[in-house]
Scaffold this motif. Structure first.
Motif, PDB file in Angstrom:
ATOM      1  N   ASP A 114       7.353  16.473   9.316  1.00 56.90           N
ATOM      2  CA  ASP A 114       8.476  17.557   8.440  1.00 56.90           C
ATOM      3  C   ASP A 114       9.469  16.982   7.411  1.00 56.90           C
ATOM      4  O   ASP A 114      10.048  16.177   8.336  1.00 56.90           O
ATOM      5  CB  ASP A 114       8.733  18.591   9.581  1.00 56.90           C
ATOM      6  N   GLN A 115       9.852  17.970   7.385  1.00 50.96           N
ATOM      7  CA  GLN A 115      10.764  17.655   5.770  1.00 50.96           C
ATOM      8  C   GLN A 115      12.234  17.266   6.836  1.00 50.96           C
ATOM      9  O   GLN A 115      12.650  16.269   6.067  1.00 50.96           O
ATOM     10  CB  GLN A 115      11.430  18.548   4.723  1.00 50.96           C
ATOM     11  N   ASP A 143       0.719  -1.367  -0.097  1.00 46.86           N
ATOM     12  CA  ASP A 143       0.309  -0.112   0.215  1.00 46.86           C
ATOM     13  C   ASP A 143       1.046   1.303  -0.233  1.00 46.86           C
ATOM     14  O   ASP A 143       1.285   1.573   0.881  1.00 46.86           O
ATOM     15  CB  ASP A 143      -0.874   0.083   0.932  1.00 46.86           C
ATOM     16  N   ALA A 144       1.138   2.125  -1.237  1.00 47.46           N
ATOM     17  CA  ALA A 144       2.259   2.370  -1.002  1.00 47.46           C
ATOM     18  C   ALA A 144       1.239   3.760  -0.752  1.00 47.46           C
ATOM     19  O   ALA A 144       2.141   5.045  -0.029  1.00 47.46           O
ATOM     20  CB  ALA A 144       3.131   3.131  -2.638  1.00 47.46           C
ATOM     21  N   GLU A 154       1.146   8.583   2.670  1.00 45.75           N
ATOM     22  CA  GLU A 154       0.380   9.724   3.513  1.00 45.75           C
ATOM     23  C   GLU A 154       1.288  10.271   4.929  1.00 45.75           C
ATOM     24  O   GLU A 154       1.263  10.888   5.494  1.00 45.75           O
ATOM     25  CB  GLU A 154      -0.666   8.945   3.714  1.00 45.75           C
ATOM     26  N   LYS A 155       1.650   8.454   5.426  1.00 41.74           N
ATOM     27  CA  LYS A 155       2.396   8.933   6.714  1.00 41.74           C
ATOM     28  C   LYS A 155       3.763   9.483   6.728  1.00 41.74           C
ATOM     29  O   LYS A 155       3.839  10.434   7.510  1.00 41.74           O
ATOM     30  CB  LYS A 155       3.047   7.716   6.781  1.00 41.74           C
ATOM     31  N   ALA A 156       4.143   9.607   5.843  1.00 41.87           N
ATOM     32  CA  ALA A 156       5.447  10.960   5.228  1.00 41.87           C
ATOM     33  C   ALA A 156       4.899  12.233   5.292  1.00 41.87           C
ATOM     34  O   ALA A 156       5.472  12.656   5.616  1.00 41.87           O
ATOM     35  CB  ALA A 156       6.369  10.465   3.529  1.00 41.87           C
ATOM     36  N   GLN A 215      15.411  10.937   9.238  1.00 39.11           N
ATOM     37  CA  GLN A 215      15.315   9.313   9.249  1.00 39.11           C
ATOM     38  C   GLN A 215      16.167   8.111   7.965  1.00 39.11           C
ATOM     39  O   GLN A 215      16.848   6.608   8.116  1.00 39.11           O
ATOM     40  CB  GLN A 215      14.119   9.516   9.209  1.00 39.11           C
ATOM     41  N   ILE A 216      16.454   9.540   7.219  1.00 42.12           N
ATOM     42  CA  ILE A 216      18.142   9.367   5.950  1.00 42.12           C
ATOM     43  C   ILE A 216      18.773   9.328   5.949  1.00 42.12           C
ATOM     44  O   ILE A 216      19.920   8.028   6.098  1.00 42.12           O
ATOM     45  CB  ILE A 216      17.436   9.610   4.470  1.00 42.12           C
ATOM     46  N   HIS A 217      19.171  10.684   6.030  1.00 45.11           N
ATOM     47  CA  HIS A 217      20.833  10.429   6.613  1.00 45.11           C
ATOM     48  C   HIS A 217      21.209  12.096   8.024  1.00 45.11           C
ATOM     49  O   HIS A 217      20.205  12.923   7.487  1.00 45.11           O
ATOM     50  CB  HIS A 217      21.303  10.750   5.597  1.00 45.11           C
ATOM     51  N   LEU A 218      21.697  11.179   9.011  1.00 42.83           N
ATOM     52  CA  LEU A 218      22.278  12.238   9.735  1.00 42.83           C
ATOM     53  C   LEU A 218      23.540  12.140   9.903  1.00 42.83           C
ATOM     54  O   LEU A 218      23.902  11.293  10.440  1.00 42.83           O
ATOM     55  CB  LEU A 218      21.338  12.269  11.194  1.00 42.83           C
TER      56      LEU A 218
END
Length: 105
Positions: free
Chosen positions: A58-59, A46-47, A52-54, A65-68
């Motif tokens: 906020d940006q 269910d893309a 919708e969750k994303a 969550q991807i790169h810190l």
């Protein structure tokens, strides 16, 4: 003109770090990893639900969550605590930093 020298504080515990004292610069980089597998327990991904969750985040949160990446000045005690926490409950040694080998021919 010379830069004025001054004492600093540990950015984790606020302990004073006088001039000439032992201190460390901690560089932290956390990057998401993907094994190439998308779980689909119902047989129908269910893309739209994922999007919708994303969209509710906020940006900055999404990016972190991807790169810190961050860095901080720390005292010897905080260094010990961080290394102990990273080693985990079993006290495993931290893995060596992996670098690609360079072949010169």
């Amino acid at each position: 003109m010379k830069e004025k020298l001054y004492a600093k504080n540990c950015e984790r515990c606020e302990r004073e770090l006088p001039l000439g004292s032992t201190k460390y610069r901690l560089y932290l980089e956390i990057t998401s990893d993907w094994d190439g597998y998308l779980p689909d327990p119902d047989g129908q991904a269910d893309a739209a639900e994922l999007i919708e969750k994303a969209a509710k985040l906020d940006q900055e949160t999404l990016e972190q969550q991807i790169h810190l990446e961050t860095s901080m000045l720390i005292c010897p005690q905080c260094r010990r605590e961080i290394l102990t926490n990273l080693a985990g409950k079993k006290g495993n040694p931290l893995p060596a930093k992996h670098k690609s080998s360079v072949r010169l021919q």
